[in-house]
Scaffold this motif. Structure first.
Motif, mmCIF file in Angstrom:
data_model
loop_
_atom_site.group_PDB
_atom_site.id
_atom_site.type_symbol
_atom_site.label_atom_id
_atom_site.label_comp_id
_atom_site.label_asym_id
_atom_site.label_seq_id
_atom_site.Cartn_x
_atom_site.Cartn_y
_atom_site.Cartn_z
ATOM 1 N N PRO A 188 -0.342 7.888 1.846
ATOM 2 C CA PRO A 188 0.044 7.059 0.710
ATOM 3 C C PRO A 188 1.503 7.200 0.307
ATOM 4 C CG PRO A 188 -1.464 8.786 0.011
ATOM 5 C CD PRO A 188 -1.375 8.859 1.505
ATOM 6 N N SER A 189 2.195 8.226 0.804
ATOM 7 C CA SER A 189 3.605 8.394 0.434
ATOM 8 C C SER A 189 4.447 7.216 0.918
ATOM 9 C CB SER A 189 4.163 9.709 0.973
ATOM 10 O OG SER A 189 4.295 9.669 2.383
ATOM 11 N N VAL A 190 4.009 6.538 1.970
ATOM 12 C CA VAL A 190 4.720 5.357 2.473
ATOM 13 C C VAL A 190 4.735 4.275 1.405
ATOM 14 C CG1 VAL A 190 4.688 3.529 4.224
ATOM 15 C CG2 VAL A 190 4.102 5.867 4.868
ATOM 16 N N PHE A 191 3.598 4.016 0.805
ATOM 17 C CA PHE A 191 3.483 3.008 -0.243
ATOM 18 C C PHE A 191 4.240 3.452 -1.490
ATOM 19 C CE2 PHE A 191 0.760 0.863 -3.570
ATOM 20 C CZ PHE A 191 1.190 -0.425 -3.296
ATOM 21 N N GLU A 192 4.085 4.705 -1.850
ATOM 22 C CA GLU A 192 4.775 5.245 -3.025
ATOM 23 C C GLU A 192 6.294 5.114 -2.883
ATOM 24 O OE1 GLU A 192 3.284 9.222 -3.227
ATOM 25 O OE2 GLU A 192 1.245 8.548 -3.651
ATOM 26 N N VAL B 7 -1.760 1.598 -9.225
ATOM 27 C CA VAL B 7 -3.117 1.779 -9.761
ATOM 28 C C VAL B 7 -4.094 0.855 -9.041
ATOM 29 C CG1 VAL B 7 -4.568 1.460 -11.812
ATOM 30 C CG2 VAL B 7 -2.334 2.592 -12.012
ATOM 31 N N VAL B 8 -3.749 -0.422 -8.942
ATOM 32 C CA VAL B 8 -4.645 -1.409 -8.324
ATOM 33 C C VAL B 8 -4.922 -1.060 -6.861
ATOM 34 C CG1 VAL B 8 -4.803 -3.820 -7.572
ATOM 35 C CG2 VAL B 8 -4.079 -3.285 -9.902
ATOM 36 N N TYR B 9 -3.880 -0.666 -6.144
ATOM 37 C CA TYR B 9 -4.045 -0.373 -4.717
ATOM 38 C C TYR B 9 -4.295 1.111 -4.449
ATOM 39 C CZ TYR B 9 -2.909 -5.143 -3.720
ATOM 40 O OH TYR B 9 -2.944 -6.510 -3.657
ATOM 41 N N ARG B 10 -4.679 1.831 -5.510
ATOM 42 C CA ARG B 10 -5.020 3.261 -5.391
ATOM 43 C C ARG B 10 -3.983 3.998 -4.555
ATOM 44 N NH1 ARG B 10 -10.785 2.318 -3.538
ATOM 45 N NH2 ARG B 10 -10.108 3.854 -2.039
ATOM 46 N N ASP B 11 -2.720 3.817 -4.942
ATOM 47 C CA ASP B 11 -1.583 4.480 -4.286
ATOM 48 C C ASP B 11 -1.514 4.196 -2.790
ATOM 49 O OD1 ASP B 11 -0.543 5.658 -6.652
ATOM 50 O OD2 ASP B 11 -2.087 7.206 -6.524
ATOM 51 N N GLY B 12 -1.951 3.018 -2.380
ATOM 52 C CA GLY B 12 -1.851 2.625 -0.981
ATOM 53 C C GLY B 12 -3.099 2.899 -0.168
ATOM 54 N N ARG B 13 -4.168 3.304 -0.809
ATOM 55 C CA ARG B 13 -5.407 3.610 -0.091
ATOM 56 C C ARG B 13 -6.341 2.415 0.032
ATOM 57 N NH1 ARG B 13 -4.087 8.104 -3.082
ATOM 58 N NH2 ARG B 13 -3.898 10.025 -1.888
ATOM 59 N N MET B 14 -6.032 1.343 -0.692
ATOM 60 C CA MET B 14 -6.896 0.163 -0.678
ATOM 61 C C MET B 14 -6.219 -0.973 0.099
ATOM 62 S SD MET B 14 -8.573 -1.655 -3.967
ATOM 63 C CE MET B 14 -8.040 -3.334 -4.080
ATOM 64 N N ALA B 15 -7.019 -1.760 0.796
ATOM 65 C CA ALA B 15 -6.483 -2.887 1.564
ATOM 66 C C ALA B 15 -5.868 -3.919 0.637
ATOM 67 C CB ALA B 15 -7.601 -3.532 2.384
ATOM 68 N N CYS B 16 -4.864 -4.585 1.128
ATOM 69 C CA CYS B 16 -4.188 -5.616 0.347
ATOM 70 C C CYS B 16 -5.107 -6.823 0.179
ATOM 71 C CB CYS B 16 -2.905 -6.043 1.031
ATOM 72 S SG CYS B 16 -2.109 -7.393 0.151
ATOM 73 N N VAL B 17 -5.197 -7.287 -1.042
ATOM 74 C CA VAL B 17 -6.033 -8.438 -1.357
ATOM 75 C C VAL B 17 -5.563 -9.673 -0.587
ATOM 76 C CG1 VAL B 17 -6.726 -9.988 -3.217
ATOM 77 C CG2 VAL B 17 -6.642 -7.534 -3.609
ATOM 78 N N LEU B 18 -4.264 -9.919 -0.563
ATOM 79 C CA LEU B 18 -3.751 -11.101 0.132
ATOM 80 C C LEU B 18 -4.064 -11.047 1.618
ATOM 81 C CD1 LEU B 18 -0.269 -11.564 -1.575
ATOM 82 C CD2 LEU B 18 -2.404 -12.767 -2.069
ATOM 83 N N ASP B 19 -3.957 -9.872 2.191
ATOM 84 C CA ASP B 19 -4.240 -9.709 3.618
ATOM 85 C C ASP B 19 -5.699 -10.019 3.921
ATOM 86 O OD1 ASP B 19 -3.713 -9.012 6.314
ATOM 87 O OD2 ASP B 19 -4.468 -6.994 5.949
ATOM 88 N N ALA C 242 12.048 -9.792 0.735
ATOM 89 C CA ALA C 242 12.155 -8.438 1.287
ATOM 90 C C ALA C 242 11.195 -7.490 0.562
ATOM 91 C CB ALA C 242 13.593 -7.934 1.177
ATOM 92 N N ALA C 243 11.092 -7.640 -0.744
ATOM 93 C CA ALA C 243 10.176 -6.784 -1.511
ATOM 94 C C ALA C 243 8.730 -7.017 -1.091
ATOM 95 C CB ALA C 243 10.353 -7.043 -3.012
ATOM 96 N N LEU C 244 8.339 -8.280 -0.961
ATOM 97 C CA LEU C 244 6.961 -8.589 -0.574
ATOM 98 C C LEU C 244 6.651 -8.059 0.819
ATOM 99 C CD1 LEU C 244 4.296 -9.897 -1.386
ATOM 100 C CD2 LEU C 244 5.160 -12.041 -0.448
ATOM 101 N N VAL C 245 7.568 -8.235 1.741
ATOM 102 C CA VAL C 245 7.367 -7.734 3.104
ATOM 103 C C VAL C 245 7.227 -6.209 3.091
ATOM 104 C CG1 VAL C 245 8.520 -7.421 5.341
ATOM 105 C CG2 VAL C 245 8.455 -9.681 4.265
ATOM 106 N N ARG C 246 8.071 -5.537 2.333
ATOM 107 C CA ARG C 246 7.993 -4.076 2.259
ATOM 108 C C ARG C 246 6.678 -3.616 1.635
ATOM 109 N NH1 ARG C 246 14.127 -2.368 0.399
ATOM 110 N NH2 ARG C 246 15.155 -3.306 2.208
ATOM 111 N N ILE C 247 6.283 -4.265 0.557
ATOM 112 C CA ILE C 247 5.029 -3.886 -0.111
ATOM 113 C C ILE C 247 3.849 -4.076 0.832
ATOM 114 C CG2 ILE C 247 3.411 -4.530 -1.938
ATOM 115 C CD1 ILE C 247 5.994 -5.367 -3.576
#
Length: 131
Positions: free
Chosen positions: A115-119, A39-51, A97-102
C-alpha cells in the motif's frame, strides 16, 4: 438495484471530490481529497471502482457511468489546478497525470501487496495539482 448502487457510488465520489471545490486553499483541498480516497480504497488494498466498472462484459450503462465519474473527477482536479494558477491546458494535463498515477498506484499496490505505492502517490497530489 443497479441504479441504487450507481447513485450510491456517485454520492461517494461527490464526497471524495468535495474538498477540491469547497476548500479555499487548493493544496489543502487536494490533500483532503487524497485522505478521503485513502479511506475509501483502504490505503490501496481495494480495487478501483472505475476499473471494475469497465471490465469486459460490463453492461454499457455501467461503463458509461464510469466514464462520467472519471470525467467529473478530471474536471474537479483540473479546476483545482487552475485555481492554483495553472493555465487551462496545464491544469488539464496535471489532472490527467494525477488520475493516471492514482489508478496505476491502485493496481500496483494490490499486485505487489504494498500500500505504500498508493500512499506515496496520494502524498504527491498536492504538489502536482496545486503548484
Amino acid at each position: 438495484m443497479a441504479a441504487a448502487v450507481l447513485r450510491s457510488m456517485e454520492a461517494r465520489f461527490g464526497e471524495i471530490l468535495q474538498p477540491l471545490v469547497s476548500e479555499p486553499d487548493v493544496a489543502e483541498g487536494v490533500a483532503e481529497m487524497a485522505r478521503r480516497m485513502a479511506v475509501v480504497y483502504r490505503d490501496g488494498r481495494m480495487a478501483c471502482v472505475l476499473d471494475t466498472m469497465t471490465l469486459i462484459g460490463a453492461p454499457q450503462d455501467i461503463r458509461a457511468h464510469a466514464t462520467r465519474l472519471a470525467r467529473t473527477w478530471l474536471d474537479a482536479m483540473a479546476d483545482a489546478a487552475a485555481r492554483a494558477g495553472s493555465s487551462e491546458q496545464e491544469a488539464q494535463s496535471r489532472a490527467r497525470a494525477a488520475l493516471v498515477r492514482i489508478e496505476g498506484a491502485l493496481v500496483v499496490a494490490r499486485v505487489l501487496d504494498d500500500p505504500s505505492v498508493f500512499e506515496q502517490v496520494l502524498g504527491e497530489l498536492p504538489d502536482l495539482l496545486a503548484r
